[in-house]
Design an enzyme around this catalytic site. Structure first.
Site, PDB file in Angstrom:
ATOM      1  N   ASP A   1      65.406 -13.914  59.563  1.00 42.59           N
ATOM      2  CA  ASP A   1      66.408 -13.735  58.509  1.00 42.59           C
ATOM      3  C   ASP A   1      67.754 -14.322  58.945  1.00 42.59           C
ATOM      4  O   ASP A   1      68.711 -14.334  58.164  1.00 42.59           O
ATOM      5  CB  ASP A   1      66.518 -12.278  58.041  1.00 42.59           C
ATOM      6  CG  ASP A   1      66.897 -11.313  59.150  1.00 42.59           C
ATOM      7  OD1 ASP A   1      67.044 -11.758  60.299  1.00 42.59           O
ATOM      8  OD2 ASP A   1      67.050 -10.104  58.853  1.00 42.59           O
TER       9      ASP A   1
ATOM     10  N   ASP B   1      60.299 -12.389  59.152  1.00 44.83           N
ATOM     11  CA  ASP B   1      61.145 -11.193  59.195  1.00 44.83           C
ATOM     12  C   ASP B   1      61.084 -10.411  57.886  1.00 44.83           C
ATOM     13  O   ASP B   1      61.167 -11.013  56.793  1.00 44.83           O
ATOM     14  CB  ASP B   1      62.611 -11.601  59.409  1.00 44.83           C
ATOM     15  CG  ASP B   1      63.031 -11.511  60.863  1.00 44.83           C
ATOM     16  OD1 ASP B   1      62.352 -10.846  61.662  1.00 44.83           O
ATOM     17  OD2 ASP B   1      64.069 -12.127  61.192  1.00 44.83           O
TER      18      ASP B   1
ATOM     19  N   LYS C   1      58.011  -9.128  61.371  1.00 47.79           N
ATOM     20  CA  LYS C   1      58.909  -8.522  62.366  1.00 47.79           C
ATOM     21  C   LYS C   1      59.893  -7.614  61.635  1.00 47.79           C
ATOM     22  O   LYS C   1      60.344  -7.957  60.534  1.00 47.79           O
ATOM     23  CB  LYS C   1      59.663  -9.615  63.140  1.00 47.79           C
ATOM     24  CG  LYS C   1      60.682  -9.058  64.151  1.00 47.79           C
ATOM     25  CD  LYS C   1      61.199 -10.118  65.114  1.00 47.79           C
ATOM     26  CE  LYS C   1      62.290 -11.007  64.569  1.00 47.79           C
ATOM     27  NZ  LYS C   1      63.538 -10.291  64.178  1.00 47.79           N
TER      28      LYS C   1
ATOM     29  N   GLU D   1      66.946  -8.345  71.902  1.00 47.48           N
ATOM     30  CA  GLU D   1      68.128  -9.200  71.663  1.00 47.48           C
ATOM     31  C   GLU D   1      69.344  -8.649  72.409  1.00 47.48           C
ATOM     32  O   GLU D   1      69.686  -7.456  72.283  1.00 47.48           O
ATOM     33  CB  GLU D   1      68.411  -9.271  70.155  1.00 47.48           C
ATOM     34  CG  GLU D   1      69.609 -10.152  69.843  1.00 47.48           C
ATOM     35  CD  GLU D   1      69.622 -10.691  68.425  1.00 47.48           C
ATOM     36  OE1 GLU D   1      68.662 -10.436  67.657  1.00 47.48           O
ATOM     37  OE2 GLU D   1      70.600 -11.386  68.087  1.00 47.48           O
TER      38      GLU D   1
HETATM   39  O1  KIV Z   1      66.398 -13.751  62.530  1.00 43.07           O
HETATM   40  C1  KIV Z   1      66.176 -14.248  63.641  1.00 43.07           C
HETATM   41  O2  KIV Z   1      66.244 -15.469  63.842  1.00 43.07           O
HETATM   42  C2  KIV Z   1      65.858 -13.350  64.735  1.00 43.07           C
HETATM   43  C3  KIV Z   1      65.985 -13.896  66.110  1.00 43.07           C
HETATM   44  C4  KIV Z   1      67.416 -13.909  66.469  1.00 43.07           C
HETATM   45  C5  KIV Z   1      65.154 -13.175  67.077  1.00 43.07           C
HETATM   46  O3  KIV Z   1      65.574 -12.215  64.527  1.00 43.07           O
END
Ligand code: KIV
Length: 255
Positions: free
Chosen positions: A44, A83, A111, A180
């Protein structure tokens, strides 16, 4: 379990580090797949680096579905993780319904952000047969409440909270966990404590793998680069220079 995820799932016991990058569109996904990345994340983060928002909190399920479909069209080999955006998984039921939508769009796994607090969502999605990647440490969807992107695990209590989060994510059935901005020695200890692979971003070299936003690696968002990212190309300058040459050609009466 989806066979595209097989090498990701067996990487940790094989001692193989995992190289993950974000992708949001067909040509980038195709290039990264051809380059041999182990997994693609439709993050995201597209809210910032593609849509021009200040953070990830305006990204919607429709955005994620649209970009996941584009990425999946470009991939032949690498698993695609998508995500779940903010407020798409506030309850376990909502989490399952939206995870199904991302899988219908072609994602191999989803995720979501959160540790102990979101173990019920991870367990519910996993029970529905959809692989889940956790995300602990700095949680970009909470950046407004947190007041910025800050390193996590600086005190013994904060390190213990991260361990509790990591173990809860694993116990709920996650296949991997993104960590993170976790203090490097804490990230190393969590990596040793977990059976599932840890994928670090700004969390030091001793995670089981690394993930980066492709724009940060390729120099495609030259106005801001996180401290932990070292661009290996200057694609932003390349595009700007090509466009300037084209403008000069056309203004000069050329083709
Ligand atoms: O949204 C994203 O790109 C992420 C990464 C920073 C792991 O969650």
């Amino acid at each position: 379990m989806n066979s595209r995820l097989e090498s990701l799932l067996t990487a940790k016991p094989r001692g193989q580090k995992i190289a993950m990058l974000t992708a949001y569109d067909y040509p980038t996904a195709r290039l990264l797949d051809e380059a041999g990345v182990d997994a693609l994340l439709v993050g995201d983060s597209l809210g910032m680096v593609v849509l021009g928002y200040p953070d990830t909190t305006l990204v919607t399920m429709d955005d994620m579905i649209h970009h996941t479909q584009a990425v999946v069209r470009g991939v032949q080999r690498a698993p695609v993780i998508a995500d779940l955006p903010i407020h798409s998984y506030d309850t376990p039921e909502q989490a399952v319904a939206n995870a199904r939508r991302l899988v219908e769009a072609g994602a191999d796994a989803v995720k979501l952000e959160g540790g102990v607090s979101h173990a019920p969502q991870i367990a519910a999605i996993t029970a529905d047969g959809i692989p889940v990647v956790g995300h602990i440490g700095m949680l970009p969807q909470s950046v407004r409440e947190e007041g910025g992107y800050k390193i996590k695990g600086k005190t013994p209590e904060a390190a213990q909270q991260l361990l509790d989060d990591a173990l809860a994510v694993q116990a709920a059935g996650a296949i991997a966990v993104v960590m993170e901005l976790v203090k490097h020695d804490v990230a190393r200890d969590l990596t040793a404590a977990l059976r599932i692979p840890t994928i670090g971003i700004g969390s030091g070299p001793e995670c089981d793998g690394q993930v980066l936003v492709i724009h940060d690696l390729a120099g495609l968002f030259p106005w801001f680069t996180p401290k932990f990212a070292q661009p290996l190309a200057a694609a932003g300058s390349t595009i700007r220079d090509a466009a300037a040459q084209y403008v000069a050609q056309v203004h000069g009466g050329g083709k």
